[in-house]
Design a protein around this motif. Structure first.
Motif, PDB file in Angstrom:
ATOM      1  N   ALA A 129     -10.151 -29.641 -18.498  1.00  0.00           N
ATOM      2  CA  ALA A 129     -10.410 -30.241 -19.546  1.00  0.00           C
ATOM      3  C   ALA A 129     -10.761 -31.848 -19.231  1.00  0.00           C
ATOM      4  O   ALA A 129     -11.556 -32.536 -19.714  1.00  0.00           O
ATOM      5  N   PRO A 161       0.575 -30.550 -14.310  1.00  0.00           N
ATOM      6  CA  PRO A 161       1.989 -30.528 -13.891  1.00  0.00           C
ATOM      7  C   PRO A 161       2.515 -29.806 -12.791  1.00  0.00           C
ATOM      8  O   PRO A 161       3.711 -29.801 -12.616  1.00  0.00           O
ATOM      9  N   ASP A 162       1.787 -29.104 -11.998  1.00  0.00           N
ATOM     10  CA  ASP A 162       2.321 -28.161 -11.014  1.00  0.00           C
ATOM     11  C   ASP A 162       1.908 -28.648  -9.641  1.00  0.00           C
ATOM     12  O   ASP A 162       2.040 -27.772  -8.859  1.00  0.00           O
ATOM     13  N   LYS A 168      -3.510 -36.154 -11.260  1.00  0.00           N
ATOM     14  CA  LYS A 168      -2.529 -36.934 -12.071  1.00  0.00           C
ATOM     15  C   LYS A 168      -2.371 -36.103 -13.399  1.00  0.00           C
ATOM     16  O   LYS A 168      -1.245 -36.205 -13.652  1.00  0.00           O
ATOM     17  N   VAL A 169      -3.247 -35.230 -13.982  1.00  0.00           N
ATOM     18  CA  VAL A 169      -2.917 -34.635 -14.923  1.00  0.00           C
ATOM     19  C   VAL A 169      -1.976 -33.158 -14.755  1.00  0.00           C
ATOM     20  O   VAL A 169      -1.400 -32.653 -15.598  1.00  0.00           O
ATOM     21  N   CYS A 227      -2.962 -23.777 -17.058  1.00  0.00           N
ATOM     22  CA  CYS A 227      -2.957 -24.561 -18.168  1.00  0.00           C
ATOM     23  C   CYS A 227      -4.334 -25.126 -18.646  1.00  0.00           C
ATOM     24  O   CYS A 227      -4.375 -25.560 -19.886  1.00  0.00           O
ATOM     25  N   LEU A 277      -5.560 -27.866 -18.045  1.00  0.00           N
ATOM     26  CA  LEU A 277      -5.618 -29.343 -18.200  1.00  0.00           C
ATOM     27  C   LEU A 277      -6.675 -30.085 -17.382  1.00  0.00           C
ATOM     28  O   LEU A 277      -7.454 -31.023 -17.923  1.00  0.00           O
ATOM     29  N   ILE A 297      -8.393 -37.488 -10.678  1.00  0.00           N
ATOM     30  CA  ILE A 297      -7.815 -37.300 -12.047  1.00  0.00           C
ATOM     31  C   ILE A 297      -7.015 -35.862 -12.082  1.00  0.00           C
ATOM     32  O   ILE A 297      -6.023 -35.891 -12.900  1.00  0.00           O
ATOM     33  N   VAL A 317      -5.422 -39.791 -18.549  1.00  0.00           N
ATOM     34  CA  VAL A 317      -5.085 -40.430 -17.202  1.00  0.00           C
ATOM     35  C   VAL A 317      -4.720 -41.867 -17.447  1.00  0.00           C
ATOM     36  O   VAL A 317      -3.605 -42.297 -17.032  1.00  0.00           O
ATOM     37  N   PRO A 372      -2.267 -25.977 -23.893  1.00  0.00           N
ATOM     38  CA  PRO A 372      -2.107 -27.090 -23.361  1.00  0.00           C
ATOM     39  C   PRO A 372      -3.080 -28.184 -23.864  1.00  0.00           C
ATOM     40  O   PRO A 372      -2.714 -29.436 -24.030  1.00  0.00           O
ATOM     41  N   VAL A 373      -4.289 -27.889 -23.714  1.00  0.00           N
ATOM     42  CA  VAL A 373      -5.421 -28.885 -24.234  1.00  0.00           C
ATOM     43  C   VAL A 373      -5.103 -29.297 -25.758  1.00  0.00           C
ATOM     44  O   VAL A 373      -5.154 -30.568 -25.917  1.00  0.00           O
ATOM     45  N   GLY A 390       1.431 -26.308 -18.653  1.00  0.00           N
ATOM     46  CA  GLY A 390       1.013 -27.105 -19.438  1.00  0.00           C
ATOM     47  C   GLY A 390       2.049 -28.242 -19.859  1.00  0.00           C
ATOM     48  O   GLY A 390       1.755 -29.204 -20.734  1.00  0.00           O
ATOM     49  N   CYS A 391       3.382 -28.002 -19.460  1.00  0.00           N
ATOM     50  CA  CYS A 391       4.481 -28.782 -19.801  1.00  0.00           C
ATOM     51  C   CYS A 391       4.424 -30.165 -19.281  1.00  0.00           C
ATOM     52  O   CYS A 391       4.067 -30.227 -17.922  1.00  0.00           O
ATOM     53  N   MET A 432      -2.152 -31.619 -26.164  1.00  0.00           N
ATOM     54  CA  MET A 432      -2.543 -33.186 -25.770  1.00  0.00           C
ATOM     55  C   MET A 432      -3.412 -33.732 -27.066  1.00  0.00           C
ATOM     56  O   MET A 432      -2.978 -34.820 -27.124  1.00  0.00           O
TER      57      MET A 432
END
Lengths: 246, 65
Positions: B19, B58-59, B55-56, B14, B16, B52, A179, A219-220, A19-20, A223
């Motif tokens: 979500a 991180p890995d 783009k979100v 994570c 992300l 999307i 995004v 992580p969510v 999540g970084c 944000m």
């Protein structure tokens, strides 16, 4: 349909915590460089902190100077290798606290480098201590257990306004919480590299990024914290854009 | 039509992507990968290939093609 594939310059996995935001920023840098066709002669300057991992992940030349001195090291590289694309990938602890004078002097000299500052409001790699420039009021950190108190620890500072006082080519702040803002941040970073190609001057792009590990949030939620709290103190947008003037 | 493909060996759990997916096509699993992180799964029937998740992430887990 558009195709989305990892840039070829990324040759290894990202070494960061889950999540970084550093991983996303690293991708935005690699994509911008590849889209401008600069990947054959890039020298990156990383800090001795979390951004150090991008040395392993990216297929560029790298140098890591003493902690906080990335802007000074990049200035030196640009002076002796004016044809190379030189960029700095550093955190807010490096650029705004330990290496504040180096950052400001790179801006005063108007060296044509691109500087990407990752603002996560904390000293990430050392375990999450208070960052005087960017930690928000009330945030609990390792060195402010009861939350940041402005009476004893002062207020956070919008450093881009300080840097905007110097005559720099481009200063902007992006964020990573959705995004739309990730795309906007990419446009800023690409603009920073474009300025360097055209030899226009110093470009600095600050990115509001999460540090879920040290904020002790998922992580969510991290944000959501950027969206609801950090962005109110550090508004995103372009601060300086000198345009074609040289 | 383009679909997202996930290389879950890189995933760090994570969430992300879960979500942010506008079609709720990504589900969080309790299965772990080699590194020990809980991974995700893409439902290709719901995926519209918007990118999307790419783009979100991180890995660099996702490829959309």
């Amino acid at each position: 349909m558009p195709v989305f594939r990892k840039p070829e310059s990324i040759i290894n996995t990202a070494g960061y915590c889950g999540g970084c935001g550093h991983g996303v920023i690293q991708r935005l840098i690699a994509e911008s460089i590849e889209e401008l066709g600069l990947q054959d002669h890039v020298i990156g300057c990383v800090d001795i902190a979390c951004s150090f991992w991008s040395q392993d992940a990216l297929n560029f030349e790298f140098i890591a100077g003493p902690h906080g001195r990335c802007a000074a090291v990049a200035t030196g590289i640009k002076k002796v290798r004016p044809d190379a694309t030189v960029y700095v990938h550093a955190g807010d602890g490096c650029s705004y606290v330990i290496g504040l004078s180096e950052t400001i002097y790179a801006a005063i000299r108007d060296v044509p480098i691109t500087m990407v500052v990752v603002n996560n409001g904390i000293f990430g790699m050392t375990g999450g201590q208070l960052n005087l420039a960017t930690t928000l009021i009330g945030d609990k950190t390792l060195s402010s257990k009861a939350g940041r108190d402005p009476k004893t620890m002062g207020h956070p500072v919008d450093m881009l306004k300080t840097i905007a006082n110097c005559d720099v080519a481009f200063a902007a702040r992006g964020a990573l919480y959705d995004v739309k803002h990730i795309d906007e941040t990419k446009r800023y970073i690409k603009k920073g590299f474009q300025n360097q190609v055209e030899n226009r001057g110093f470009s600095i792009i600050e990115v509001l990024s999460p540090c879920p590990t040290n904020w002790k949030l998922s992580p969510v939620d991290a944000m959501a914290k950027i969206k609801n709290e950090t962005e109110k103190v550090f508004p995103v947008g372009v601060y300086v854009d000198r345009g074609g003037k040289d | 039509m383009a679909k997202a493909k996930a290389n879950t060996d890189l995933c760090k759990g994570c969430r992300l992507c879960v979500a942010n997916c506008p079609r709720k096509a990504i589900t969080a699993l309790e299965t772990v990968n080699k590194k020990g992180y809980e991974i995700i799964e893409v439902n290709e029937e719901l995926c519209i290939g918007c990118g999307i998740c790419y783009k979100v992430c991180p890995d660099y887990v996702f490829t959309v093609e």
